[in-house]
Design a protein around this motif. Structure first.
Motif, PDB file in Angstrom:
ATOM      1  N   VAL A  38       1.128  12.239   9.417  1.00  0.00           N
ATOM      2  CA  VAL A  38       1.269  10.829   9.789  1.00  0.00           C
ATOM      3  C   VAL A  38       0.033  10.050   9.356  1.00  0.00           C
ATOM      4  O   VAL A  38       0.139   8.965   8.786  1.00  0.00           O
ATOM      5  CB  VAL A  38       1.524  10.681  11.306  1.00  0.00           C
ATOM      6  CG1 VAL A  38       1.401   9.233  11.745  1.00  0.00           C
ATOM      7  CG2 VAL A  38       2.891  11.245  11.663  1.00  0.00           C
ATOM      8  N   ASP A  39      -1.138  10.606   9.611  1.00  0.00           N
ATOM      9  CA  ASP A  39      -2.381   9.926   9.231  1.00  0.00           C
ATOM     10  C   ASP A  39      -2.442   9.704   7.724  1.00  0.00           C
ATOM     11  O   ASP A  39      -2.813   8.626   7.266  1.00  0.00           O
ATOM     12  CB  ASP A  39      -3.578  10.743   9.716  1.00  0.00           C
ATOM     13  CG  ASP A  39      -4.890  10.001   9.534  1.00  0.00           C
ATOM     14  OD1 ASP A  39      -5.028   8.902  10.111  1.00  0.00           O
ATOM     15  OD2 ASP A  39      -5.766  10.522   8.820  1.00  0.00           O
ATOM     16  N   ASN A  40      -2.061  10.705   6.939  1.00  0.00           N
ATOM     17  CA  ASN A  40      -2.078  10.570   5.484  1.00  0.00           C
ATOM     18  C   ASN A  40      -1.068   9.527   5.019  1.00  0.00           C
ATOM     19  O   ASN A  40      -1.348   8.755   4.105  1.00  0.00           O
ATOM     20  CB  ASN A  40      -1.797  11.918   4.818  1.00  0.00           C
ATOM     21  CG  ASN A  40      -2.939  12.882   4.975  1.00  0.00           C
ATOM     22  OD1 ASN A  40      -4.074  12.491   5.185  1.00  0.00           O
ATOM     23  ND2 ASN A  40      -2.645  14.167   4.893  1.00  0.00           N
ATOM     24  N   THR A  41       0.094   9.496   5.639  1.00  0.00           N
ATOM     25  CA  THR A  41       1.117   8.517   5.282  1.00  0.00           C
ATOM     26  C   THR A  41       0.652   7.106   5.586  1.00  0.00           C
ATOM     27  O   THR A  41       0.797   6.190   4.767  1.00  0.00           O
ATOM     28  CB  THR A  41       2.433   8.824   6.027  1.00  0.00           C
ATOM     29  OG1 THR A  41       2.870  10.132   5.655  1.00  0.00           O
ATOM     30  CG2 THR A  41       3.506   7.809   5.692  1.00  0.00           C
ATOM     31  N   VAL A  42       0.060   6.908   6.750  1.00  0.00           N
ATOM     32  CA  VAL A  42      -0.451   5.593   7.133  1.00  0.00           C
ATOM     33  C   VAL A  42      -1.554   5.151   6.166  1.00  0.00           C
ATOM     34  O   VAL A  42      -1.582   3.999   5.733  1.00  0.00           O
ATOM     35  CB  VAL A  42      -0.957   5.597   8.597  1.00  0.00           C
ATOM     36  CG1 VAL A  42      -1.724   4.331   8.920  1.00  0.00           C
ATOM     37  CG2 VAL A  42       0.210   5.781   9.547  1.00  0.00           C
ATOM     38  N   ALA A  43      -2.429   6.056   5.798  1.00  0.00           N
ATOM     39  CA  ALA A  43      -3.512   5.718   4.870  1.00  0.00           C
ATOM     40  C   ALA A  43      -2.952   5.290   3.515  1.00  0.00           C
ATOM     41  O   ALA A  43      -3.442   4.315   2.915  1.00  0.00           O
ATOM     42  CB  ALA A  43      -4.447   6.911   4.706  1.00  0.00           C
ATOM     43  N   ARG A  44      -1.921   5.989   3.018  1.00  0.00           N
ATOM     44  CA  ARG A  44      -1.311   5.603   1.746  1.00  0.00           C
ATOM     45  C   ARG A  44      -0.652   4.229   1.831  1.00  0.00           C
ATOM     46  O   ARG A  44      -0.759   3.415   0.919  1.00  0.00           O
ATOM     47  CB  ARG A  44      -0.286   6.653   1.303  1.00  0.00           C
ATOM     48  CG  ARG A  44      -0.908   7.865   0.637  1.00  0.00           C
ATOM     49  CD  ARG A  44       0.109   8.683  -0.133  1.00  0.00           C
ATOM     50  NE  ARG A  44       1.333   8.970   0.596  1.00  0.00           N
ATOM     51  CZ  ARG A  44       1.535  10.014   1.389  1.00  0.00           C
ATOM     52  NH1 ARG A  44       0.583  10.899   1.571  1.00  0.00           N
ATOM     53  NH2 ARG A  44       2.697  10.190   1.996  1.00  0.00           N
ATOM     54  N   LEU A  45       0.051   3.975   2.930  1.00  0.00           N
ATOM     55  CA  LEU A  45       0.701   2.670   3.100  1.00  0.00           C
ATOM     56  C   LEU A  45      -0.317   1.533   3.165  1.00  0.00           C
ATOM     57  O   LEU A  45      -0.110   0.474   2.576  1.00  0.00           O
ATOM     58  CB  LEU A  45       1.577   2.670   4.348  1.00  0.00           C
ATOM     59  CG  LEU A  45       2.836   3.522   4.255  1.00  0.00           C
ATOM     60  CD1 LEU A  45       3.516   3.614   5.619  1.00  0.00           C
ATOM     61  CD2 LEU A  45       3.792   2.968   3.217  1.00  0.00           C
ATOM     62  N   ARG A  46      -1.413   1.760   3.873  1.00  0.00           N
ATOM     63  CA  ARG A  46      -2.465   0.734   3.945  1.00  0.00           C
ATOM     64  C   ARG A  46      -3.060   0.461   2.574  1.00  0.00           C
ATOM     65  O   ARG A  46      -3.308  -0.688   2.205  1.00  0.00           O
ATOM     66  CB  ARG A  46      -3.560   1.168   4.920  1.00  0.00           C
ATOM     67  CG  ARG A  46      -3.171   1.002   6.354  1.00  0.00           C
ATOM     68  CD  ARG A  46      -4.325   1.336   7.276  1.00  0.00           C
ATOM     69  NE  ARG A  46      -3.909   1.180   8.650  1.00  0.00           N
ATOM     70  CZ  ARG A  46      -4.405   1.874   9.647  1.00  0.00           C
ATOM     71  NH1 ARG A  46      -5.349   2.777   9.439  1.00  0.00           N
ATOM     72  NH2 ARG A  46      -3.970   1.687  10.876  1.00  0.00           N
ATOM     73  N   ALA A  47      -3.301   1.524   1.822  1.00  0.00           N
ATOM     74  CA  ALA A  47      -3.864   1.359   0.480  1.00  0.00           C
ATOM     75  C   ALA A  47      -2.894   0.584  -0.408  1.00  0.00           C
ATOM     76  O   ALA A  47      -3.319  -0.282  -1.182  1.00  0.00           O
ATOM     77  CB  ALA A  47      -4.180   2.726  -0.123  1.00  0.00           C
ATOM     78  N   ASP A  48      -1.606   0.880  -0.296  1.00  0.00           N
ATOM     79  CA  ASP A  48      -0.599   0.142  -1.064  1.00  0.00           C
ATOM     80  C   ASP A  48      -0.599  -1.335  -0.692  1.00  0.00           C
ATOM     81  O   ASP A  48      -0.533  -2.203  -1.559  1.00  0.00           O
ATOM     82  CB  ASP A  48       0.798   0.726  -0.839  1.00  0.00           C
ATOM     83  CG  ASP A  48       0.997   2.063  -1.519  1.00  0.00           C
ATOM     84  OD1 ASP A  48       0.156   2.441  -2.378  1.00  0.00           O
ATOM     85  OD2 ASP A  48       1.994   2.742  -1.186  1.00  0.00           O
ATOM     86  N   GLN A  49      -0.660  -1.630   0.587  1.00  0.00           N
ATOM     87  CA  GLN A  49      -0.675  -3.028   1.053  1.00  0.00           C
ATOM     88  C   GLN A  49      -1.911  -3.752   0.522  1.00  0.00           C
ATOM     89  O   GLN A  49      -1.827  -4.910   0.108  1.00  0.00           O
ATOM     90  CB  GLN A  49      -0.635  -3.100   2.575  1.00  0.00           C
ATOM     91  CG  GLN A  49       0.714  -2.763   3.160  1.00  0.00           C
ATOM     92  CD  GLN A  49       0.702  -2.778   4.667  1.00  0.00           C
ATOM     93  OE1 GLN A  49      -0.334  -2.568   5.300  1.00  0.00           O
ATOM     94  NE2 GLN A  49       1.855  -3.024   5.263  1.00  0.00           N
ATOM     95  N   GLU A  50      -3.049  -3.085   0.573  1.00  0.00           N
ATOM     96  CA  GLU A  50      -4.282  -3.700   0.087  1.00  0.00           C
ATOM     97  C   GLU A  50      -4.204  -3.967  -1.412  1.00  0.00           C
ATOM     98  O   GLU A  50      -4.670  -5.002  -1.893  1.00  0.00           O
ATOM     99  CB  GLU A  50      -5.489  -2.817   0.410  1.00  0.00           C
ATOM    100  CG  GLU A  50      -5.817  -2.789   1.890  1.00  0.00           C
ATOM    101  CD  GLU A  50      -6.891  -1.777   2.243  1.00  0.00           C
ATOM    102  OE1 GLU A  50      -7.466  -1.141   1.343  1.00  0.00           O
ATOM    103  OE2 GLU A  50      -7.142  -1.609   3.461  1.00  0.00           O
ATOM    104  N   ARG A  51      -3.632  -3.023  -2.163  1.00  0.00           N
ATOM    105  CA  ARG A  51      -3.467  -3.205  -3.604  1.00  0.00           C
ATOM    106  C   ARG A  51      -2.548  -4.391  -3.899  1.00  0.00           C
ATOM    107  O   ARG A  51      -2.854  -5.221  -4.754  1.00  0.00           O
ATOM    108  CB  ARG A  51      -2.882  -1.940  -4.232  1.00  0.00           C
ATOM    109  CG  ARG A  51      -3.872  -1.106  -5.009  1.00  0.00           C
ATOM    110  CD  ARG A  51      -3.221  -0.051  -5.863  1.00  0.00           C
ATOM    111  NE  ARG A  51      -2.289   0.821  -5.157  1.00  0.00           N
ATOM    112  CZ  ARG A  51      -2.625   1.862  -4.396  1.00  0.00           C
ATOM    113  NH1 ARG A  51      -3.889   2.184  -4.251  1.00  0.00           N
ATOM    114  NH2 ARG A  51      -1.714   2.601  -3.795  1.00  0.00           N
ATOM    115  N   ARG A  52      -1.459  -4.487  -3.176  1.00  0.00           N
ATOM    116  CA  ARG A  52      -0.526  -5.608  -3.385  1.00  0.00           C
ATOM    117  C   ARG A  52      -1.185  -6.938  -3.035  1.00  0.00           C
ATOM    118  O   ARG A  52      -0.994  -7.937  -3.735  1.00  0.00           O
ATOM    119  CB  ARG A  52       0.726  -5.398  -2.537  1.00  0.00           C
ATOM    120  CG  ARG A  52       1.635  -4.339  -3.074  1.00  0.00           C
ATOM    121  CD  ARG A  52       2.905  -4.211  -2.243  1.00  0.00           C
ATOM    122  NE  ARG A  52       3.644  -3.044  -2.663  1.00  0.00           N
ATOM    123  CZ  ARG A  52       4.184  -2.186  -1.838  1.00  0.00           C
ATOM    124  NH1 ARG A  52       4.107  -2.359  -0.540  1.00  0.00           N
ATOM    125  NH2 ARG A  52       4.846  -1.140  -2.294  1.00  0.00           N
ATOM    126  N   ALA A  53      -1.952  -6.955  -1.947  1.00  0.00           N
ATOM    127  CA  ALA A  53      -2.617  -8.196  -1.540  1.00  0.00           C
ATOM    128  C   ALA A  53      -3.663  -8.613  -2.577  1.00  0.00           C
ATOM    129  O   ALA A  53      -3.838  -9.800  -2.843  1.00  0.00           O
ATOM    130  CB  ALA A  53      -3.265  -8.004  -0.179  1.00  0.00           C
TER     131      ALA A  53
END
Length: 56
Positions: A38-53
């Motif tokens: 779960v922690d790894n999945t959340v970290a990947r999603l956050r990184a994706d959001q930051e990249r998109r932003a």
């Protein structure tokens, strides 16, 4: 220096849960692996959001 997989897993869990390695002995390995997943999945999603932003 790279840590062996088991030691890295222990370090991740202790960092995440603010505990000592001995504290992990009382926990279910399945639950601990689930927490890492779960922690790894959340970290990947956050990184994706930051990249998109960053790219608008």
């Amino acid at each position: 220096m790279d840590l062996p997989a088991e030691e890295y897993r222990t370090w991740q869990l202790c960092t995440m849960l603010h505990c000592t390695p001995n504290d992990l002995d009382d926990q279910s390995a399945v639950q601990l692996d689930w927490l890492l997943a779960v922690d790894n999945t959340v970290a990947r999603l956050r990184a994706d959001q930051e990249r998109r932003a960053a790219h608008g």
